[in-house]
Structure formats: C-alpha cells, structure tokens
Design a protein around this motif. Structure first.
Motif, mmCIF file in Angstrom:
data_model
loop_
_atom_site.group_PDB
_atom_site.id
_atom_site.type_symbol
_atom_site.label_atom_id
_atom_site.label_comp_id
_atom_site.label_asym_id
_atom_site.label_seq_id
_atom_site.Cartn_x
_atom_site.Cartn_y
_atom_site.Cartn_z
ATOM 1 N N LEU A 25 14.469 1.084 7.879
ATOM 2 C CA LEU A 25 13.254 1.461 8.597
ATOM 3 C C LEU A 25 13.530 2.791 9.289
ATOM 4 O O LEU A 25 14.449 2.900 10.097
ATOM 5 C CB LEU A 25 12.886 0.392 9.626
ATOM 6 N N THR A 26 12.735 3.813 8.963
ATOM 7 C CA THR A 26 12.962 5.164 9.455
ATOM 8 C C THR A 26 11.747 5.664 10.220
ATOM 9 O O THR A 26 10.631 5.665 9.690
ATOM 10 C CB THR A 26 13.239 6.129 8.278
ATOM 11 N N VAL A 113 2.359 6.752 15.138
ATOM 12 C CA VAL A 113 3.788 6.719 14.829
ATOM 13 C C VAL A 113 3.887 6.351 13.353
ATOM 14 O O VAL A 113 3.092 5.545 12.858
ATOM 15 C CB VAL A 113 4.555 5.708 15.712
ATOM 16 N N ARG A 114 4.840 6.960 12.677
ATOM 17 C CA ARG A 114 5.035 6.642 11.262
ATOM 18 C C ARG A 114 6.418 6.048 11.071
ATOM 19 O O ARG A 114 7.416 6.588 11.547
ATOM 20 C CB ARG A 114 4.907 7.896 10.396
ATOM 21 N N PHE A 115 6.456 4.918 10.360
ATOM 22 C CA PHE A 115 7.706 4.295 9.952
ATOM 23 C C PHE A 115 7.703 4.180 8.437
ATOM 24 O O PHE A 115 6.710 3.759 7.849
ATOM 25 C CB PHE A 115 7.858 2.891 10.544
ATOM 26 N N ASP A 116 8.802 4.553 7.806
ATOM 27 C CA ASP A 116 8.986 4.358 6.375
ATOM 28 C C ASP A 116 9.896 3.156 6.189
ATOM 29 O O ASP A 116 10.979 3.100 6.772
ATOM 30 C CB ASP A 116 9.638 5.587 5.731
ATOM 31 N N LEU A 117 9.459 2.211 5.388
ATOM 32 C CA LEU A 117 10.223 1.012 5.080
ATOM 33 C C LEU A 117 10.625 1.068 3.617
ATOM 34 O O LEU A 117 9.766 1.155 2.732
ATOM 35 C CB LEU A 117 9.389 -0.240 5.364
ATOM 36 N N ALA A 118 11.933 1.043 3.367
ATOM 37 C CA ALA A 118 12.429 1.143 1.995
ATOM 38 C C ALA A 118 13.494 0.084 1.754
ATOM 39 O O ALA A 118 14.174 -0.345 2.675
ATOM 40 C CB ALA A 118 13.011 2.539 1.747
ATOM 41 N N LEU A 155 0.547 2.509 3.563
ATOM 42 C CA LEU A 155 0.506 3.303 2.339
ATOM 43 C C LEU A 155 1.628 2.864 1.422
ATOM 44 O O LEU A 155 2.741 2.635 1.871
ATOM 45 C CB LEU A 155 0.704 4.794 2.640
ATOM 46 N N ARG A 156 1.348 2.807 0.141
ATOM 47 C CA ARG A 156 2.377 2.461 -0.841
ATOM 48 C C ARG A 156 2.780 3.738 -1.565
ATOM 49 O O ARG A 156 1.999 4.311 -2.305
ATOM 50 C CB ARG A 156 1.835 1.432 -1.825
ATOM 51 N N ASP A 157 3.981 4.205 -1.276
ATOM 52 C CA ASP A 157 4.557 5.362 -1.951
ATOM 53 C C ASP A 157 5.602 4.869 -2.936
ATOM 54 O O ASP A 157 6.028 3.713 -2.879
ATOM 55 C CB ASP A 157 5.244 6.302 -0.946
ATOM 56 N N LYS A 158 6.056 5.744 -3.800
ATOM 57 C CA LYS A 158 7.118 5.373 -4.727
ATOM 58 C C LYS A 158 8.415 5.176 -3.934
ATOM 59 O O LYS A 158 8.860 6.064 -3.219
ATOM 60 C CB LYS A 158 7.307 6.465 -5.779
ATOM 61 N N ARG A 160 8.966 3.313 -1.323
ATOM 62 C CA ARG A 160 8.850 2.976 0.094
ATOM 63 C C ARG A 160 7.424 2.589 0.436
ATOM 64 O O ARG A 160 6.486 2.849 -0.314
ATOM 65 C CB ARG A 160 9.283 4.153 0.962
ATOM 66 N N VAL A 161 7.304 1.999 1.617
ATOM 67 C CA VAL A 161 5.999 1.715 2.195
ATOM 68 C C VAL A 161 5.936 2.490 3.501
ATOM 69 O O VAL A 161 6.901 2.529 4.263
ATOM 70 C CB VAL A 161 5.815 0.205 2.446
ATOM 71 N N VAL A 162 4.825 3.121 3.745
ATOM 72 C CA VAL A 162 4.617 3.884 4.965
ATOM 73 C C VAL A 162 3.714 3.079 5.888
ATOM 74 O O VAL A 162 2.665 2.595 5.461
ATOM 75 C CB VAL A 162 3.973 5.255 4.660
ATOM 76 N N LEU A 163 4.140 2.937 7.129
ATOM 77 C CA LEU A 163 3.346 2.248 8.146
ATOM 78 C C LEU A 163 2.967 3.243 9.227
ATOM 79 O O LEU A 163 3.843 3.843 9.854
ATOM 80 C CB LEU A 163 4.155 1.120 8.790
ATOM 81 N N TYR A 164 1.680 3.425 9.433
ATOM 82 C CA TYR A 164 1.191 4.207 10.566
ATOM 83 C C TYR A 164 0.604 3.226 11.571
ATOM 84 O O TYR A 164 -0.218 2.382 11.211
ATOM 85 C CB TYR A 164 0.091 5.180 10.145
ATOM 86 N N GLY A 165 1.033 3.342 12.815
ATOM 87 C CA GLY A 165 0.498 2.505 13.876
ATOM 88 C C GLY A 165 0.237 3.348 15.106
ATOM 89 O O GLY A 165 0.649 4.516 15.178
#
Length: 184
Positions: A25-26, A113-118, A155-158, A160-165
């Motif tokens: 989680l980034t 805030v943006r978190f990338d989950l991979a 958001l579904r990226d290649k 990873r998943v991007v979470l904006y909250g």
C-alpha cells in the motif's frame, strides 16, 4: 515568516509505504487533480477539450482514459483530471485554457488522498472493504464505493488498484486498508 514544512495526508514528511506479505500500500503525492464539469449545453465542447487534452477519447461512464495526463469519469458530464504534479502543480489554469468557458473547473489536489494497492491478493482485500464485485472490474474501470464509511473512488489500473478517499479521513482509510491486508 515561519518555515513551513508540507506534510503528507498521513501526517509525515515522506509518503508512507506499507507491505504485508505480497501486498503493498503506497501513499502517492505526485499527482495534481481537478474536477471538470460541463456547463449546460456545452457537453460536446467539454468532451472535445478533454479529448484534446488527454490525446484520446474522453472516458465513457465508469472508465478512465489517457496517461500520463488522464481523465476519470465521475458522473454525468463530469471528469476528474489527474496529471503529474511536477508539470501540473497549478493544474486549474492549465485546464482553464484547455476548456475555456465550456466547463467549470475546481482544484482537487489537496482534497483527496491517493493510495495504490498492489500485489497478488488485491481482490480479497477489496472484498473485505466494499461490496463491489471487484473480480469483475477490468483494467481502466472507475467507480465510487463506500470503504470504512467513506465515499471513495476506486480505479483499476494494470497491476494495481487506486483508492482515492477524502484527505481529512486519510488515517481512517489507511487503517481500514491495512487491516484488510492483514486479514488476507
């Protein structure tokens, strides 16, 4: 004058990266955001401006298009524009030139805030966080959902998943995602 130090949404001076097993989680700070909403009777002009800006068709409902400057469909005649912070720190005037008077633009960079989950187990983590059918979300899809009582953009990226909250609830969202990561 005081020396002010900018802080990340989680209250640190550097973005946080958490790893649990194969999941990472980034926290991301390197993007500027602004919403673009077409004015009455100017939808086609706004779409054309977004298409020119991102160099591909403006995204349809539930989709993302473009990159590195990209548009995320967020509602009827509404898009969130995401751009590299290094080149678009002051994104609002850049978009104002692109869309002229066809749309209303609102700076959003510090609102989210943006978190990338991979990792390999992203879908089971997301299934613990919201009621979406995450296994059916394809790359390039975008939707709002509720995570930990917060309205979030997913958001579904290649890869990873991007979470904006909401930035004001960054610690709560971060805690919820880390807890779900630990439960997988």
């Amino acid at each position: 004058m005081r020396d002010l130090t900018p802080l990340c949404a989680l209250g640190t001076t550097a973005p946080r990266i958490d790893t649990i097993r194969s999941l990472t989680l980034t926290e991301r700070l390197d993007l500027a955001l602004a919403s673009v909403t077409a004015r009455r009777g100017r939808v086609s002009d706004t779409r054309a401006a977004i298409t020119a800006l991102i160099e591909t068709d403006a995204p349809a409902p539930g989709r993302i298009a473009g990159g590195p400057l990209r548009a995320i469909w967020t509602g009827p005649d509404q898009w969130l524009i995401e751009a590299p912070f290094a080149t678009h720190e002051n994104i609002e005037p850049i978009l104002r030139v692109a869309v002229a008077d066809a749309a209303t633009i609102v700076e959003q960079t510090d609102a989210w805030v943006r978190f990338d989950l991979a990792g390999d187990d992203v879908v089971p983590v997301l299934e613990r966080l919201s009621n979406l059918d995450h296994g059916r979300m394809t790359v390039g899809s975008a939707t709002f959902t509720t995570i930990h009582h917060l309205r979030c953009l997913l958001l579904r990226d290649k890869g990873r998943v991007v979470l904006y909250g909401p930035r004001a609830s960054a610690q709560s969202l971060h805690h919820a995602v880390l807890t779900a990561m630990g439960a997988v």
